[in-house]
Design a protein around this motif. Sequence first.
Motif, PDB file in Angstrom:
ATOM      1  N   ASP A 141      26.428  31.514 -26.310  1.00 31.06           N
ATOM      2  CA  ASP A 141      27.051  32.673 -26.926  1.00 31.06           C
ATOM      3  C   ASP A 141      26.657  33.851 -26.047  1.00 31.06           C
ATOM      4  O   ASP A 141      25.485  34.206 -25.965  1.00 31.06           O
ATOM      5  CB  ASP A 141      26.548  32.862 -28.360  1.00 31.06           C
ATOM      6  CG  ASP A 141      27.293  33.980 -29.099  1.00 31.06           C
ATOM      7  OD1 ASP A 141      27.665  34.973 -28.447  1.00 31.06           O
ATOM      8  OD2 ASP A 141      27.469  33.867 -30.316  1.00 31.06           O
ATOM      9  N   SER A 152      19.243  28.021 -28.853  1.00 25.32           N
ATOM     10  CA  SER A 152      20.173  28.897 -29.572  1.00 25.32           C
ATOM     11  C   SER A 152      20.899  28.147 -30.683  1.00 25.32           C
ATOM     12  O   SER A 152      21.145  28.703 -31.762  1.00 25.32           O
ATOM     13  CB  SER A 152      21.193  29.504 -28.605  1.00 25.32           C
ATOM     14  OG  SER A 152      20.575  30.450 -27.750  1.00 25.32           O
ATOM     15  N   ASN A 158      19.274  34.699 -32.108  1.00 22.28           N
ATOM     16  CA  ASN A 158      19.271  35.601 -30.944  1.00 22.28           C
ATOM     17  C   ASN A 158      18.967  37.048 -31.331  1.00 22.28           C
ATOM     18  O   ASN A 158      19.433  37.993 -30.684  1.00 22.28           O
ATOM     19  CB  ASN A 158      20.602  35.527 -30.187  1.00 22.28           C
ATOM     20  CG  ASN A 158      20.758  34.205 -29.439  1.00 22.28           C
ATOM     21  OD1 ASN A 158      19.811  33.428 -29.331  1.00 22.28           O
ATOM     22  ND2 ASN A 158      21.948  33.953 -28.935  1.00 22.28           N
ATOM     23  N   ASP A 172      22.529  39.238 -34.423  1.00 26.92           N
ATOM     24  CA  ASP A 172      22.754  38.734 -33.066  1.00 26.92           C
ATOM     25  C   ASP A 172      22.796  39.904 -32.073  1.00 26.92           C
ATOM     26  O   ASP A 172      23.851  40.425 -31.759  1.00 26.92           O
ATOM     27  CB  ASP A 172      24.071  37.964 -33.047  1.00 26.92           C
ATOM     28  CG  ASP A 172      24.468  37.508 -31.660  1.00 26.92           C
ATOM     29  OD1 ASP A 172      23.647  37.622 -30.732  1.00 26.92           O
ATOM     30  OD2 ASP A 172      25.610  37.047 -31.508  1.00 26.92           O
ATOM     31  N   SER A 222      22.344  38.022 -27.542  1.00 29.23           N
ATOM     32  CA  SER A 222      23.167  36.991 -26.896  1.00 29.23           C
ATOM     33  C   SER A 222      23.668  37.444 -25.533  1.00 29.23           C
ATOM     34  O   SER A 222      23.861  36.638 -24.628  1.00 29.23           O
ATOM     35  CB  SER A 222      24.354  36.619 -27.788  1.00 29.23           C
ATOM     36  OG  SER A 222      23.933  35.850 -28.886  1.00 29.23           O
ATOM     37  N   ALA A 227      19.240  35.808 -24.773  1.00 30.23           N
ATOM     38  CA  ALA A 227      19.146  35.104 -26.058  1.00 30.23           C
ATOM     39  C   ALA A 227      17.732  35.211 -26.626  1.00 30.23           C
ATOM     40  O   ALA A 227      17.158  36.291 -26.645  1.00 30.23           O
ATOM     41  CB  ALA A 227      19.614  33.666 -25.913  1.00 30.23           C
TER      42      ALA A 227
END
Length: 619
Positions: free
Chosen positions: A358, A482, A494, A503, A506, A510
Motif C-alpha cells: 500500500d 503490513s 502503518n 494509515d 504507507s 510503512a
Amino acid sequence: MNNEYTIVPLLMSALLLTACSDGTSGQNGSNTLVKMSTLSIGNEQCAMGGQLLQSGLDVNANGVLDESEIDDAQSQTVCHGQGATLKAELVGRYQSEIYGLSAAEIVDFDPLSKQVFVINAKSGKVDVLNAADIDVTDAVSGSGALALNNIVKTTDIDVAADVGLTHLGGVNSLSVYGDLLAVAIERGDALGNSKQANGFVAFYRINDAGETSFLHAVEVGALPDNVTFNRNGSLLIVANEGEPNTAYSLDPEGSISMIAIKENIPATTATAIGFADFNKGGAREGELDPMIKINGPNASVAQDLEPEYIAVSEDNLKAYVSLQENNAIAVIDLKDKKIESILPLGLKDYGLYENRIDASDKDSRINFSAYAGVYGMYQPDTISSYQWRQTNFIVTANEGDARDYDGFSEEARADDLNLDPSHPQLDAAQDKTQLGRLKVTTSMGDIDNDGDVDQIISYGARSFSIWDEHGNQVFDSGSEFSRITAAVLGDNFNNNNDENKGDSRSDDKAGEPEALAIGKIADQYYAFIGLERTGGIMIYNITNPFSVSFVDYVVNRDFDTDFEIDSDTGEVKGDASLAGDLGPEGMKFISANDSPTSQPLLVIGNEVSGTTSVYALSF
C-alpha cells in the motif's frame, strides 16, 4: 489448546481417583495428594518446558505433599511438544514520562546484578533499571499493560561527566559483557558541528549490586553509533557512522574501531579500520559493486559509507556491519582485523505479488497492489547473526533511510520524478491514491543515463530478511508485516508513532522494521522484529533459514487514544501515557540461564514513549 496440554488434567484426575470414596487411601487412611510444578524452558527432561506431576500419601496429615512423602514411581513428566507456540506476555515496564525525545533507546542486561541498562538520549545518560524483582506470574494485558509501571530506576550514569571533555554530545549505544559495560558517546567541535569530531567509548566495571565504576575512555571514529562485544568478550567493535553536518560541508569518513580486552581490561587505544582503499583510485576500487549507493555530494567512498550496526557471527570469526544509507553490509575479518568484503543487497521488486504494498496515505483504505517497475532498497538498520548447520546467516531489519539534509537531499515523491515515457507506472505515479506520494530517491533509477527515470526506487523493504554469508538472500518476509498489521489493526495499520492518525506511513516506509533480536529457546531460533512506527513486535521461527514461519504479532498500544507528540520539543497534546509503547528502538533477548525469572525474556526500549518493556517468553 495444544494436544500436549490435555494430558495434564487427565493425569491429575487419574491420580486423584486413587483415593477411596470416603477420602482415605493407603496406610492408616492417609489421603493421596498430587503436586504439580512447572518445568522451565531448557529443563533437562523437557527442553520446551512442561509440567511435573508428583503424588504420594499425606502421612503426617498436614495437607501438604512433603518431599519425603513423594512416590517417585507415580510421578509423571509432561513435556510441551516441539509444536508448541511461543507466546510473549508483558511482565515489566518502566515509564520515564519523557515523550518524543528518545528517553529509551538501546538496551542491554547484566545477568549478575539483574540490571537493565538503557540509553537515555534526552538526558545524555544511561538509565539503570532494576529487573531483579520481575515476576512472570504478574503478566498483564489490555489496559493493565498500557498503565504498567512496575520497574524502578535505581540510578543513572553521566557518561559526559566521566569522560570529562568539551563538546561531548549524546550517548548512542551500549553493550555489556561479564562485568564490563561499554558506552559510545559522540563529540562535536568548536565550530558548532554537533557530532562530526571523533567520539569515545567509555568503559565501566559493574559490581554484583549493579553499581558502576568508570575505568577509562577510548577515542574512536566520528559518531560511534553502535558498540558490541565479540562472543568471548576479548574485543569490542565500534561502528562509527561518520554522518555529515546539516550543511553537508563536513562529512567525516565512516569507519570501524576495535578495542582489545585482555584479562578483562580494555585497551586504552583502538585499532581503526577504514574504507579508503575503496575510494576512486584506491587499491580496492574495483571491488565496489555499482549497486552500492554512493551519492553524497563530492563525497569519497570512505566518506559516503556509514556503518550503522554490528552483528558478530556465532563462530566469532566475522563481524557483519550494516551500511544502511548505502544498502550494503560490510564483512569484517575479526582475526586479521580487515574488511573482507562489502556486500550489495540489491533491490526488492514491488512488482511481485508477494511483495505488494500500500503506497499511499491518501487512499482512505487498505489497498495492497503489485507495481511493476517499482523497487525498495533493503537498507537494514539492526542486524544479527546465527548459524544453521555450522553455516553463518545474517538477519536484517529492513527499515530504510534517506539522505535528507539542508545542504543535500535525495528525497522526493514519485510524482516529482521525470519518468521514462514507457514506464508501466506513468499514470499511477501521478495519482496520490496510488504511487504519487511514495517517498523515493532521486539518486538512482536512471539505468540508461538518458536523463529520465527507468526504475522508481523507494527506501526500505518493509520486511526482515535472512542472507547467507555471501550476501545471497535466502528469505524475505515480503509484504507480511503490513498485511498482518492490516488484519489485526484495520485502518490503524502503518500508523505513525507520534499520534493516532490511521494509515499515515504507507507513503513512507510503512511500519518501519528497525529493532531486531535473535533468541535461542529450546534449540529453536526466534527472530523478534520491532516496528518503529506502528509499534509492536513480530515473532518468527527462523531455526531453518529456508523454512521460516510466522509465530505472532504482539503490540501494546491503544490506537483510540487522542494524543500528539512533538518529537522536536517533547511537547505532548492529550494524554500520551494512555497510548502505550511507541517506537521500539532497541531489543535485548535474555536467555533462561541469565534471566531473573529462569524464563526467557525480551527487553525493549521504546524511544517515542520513553518506556522500557519486558516480555516473558513461554510456550
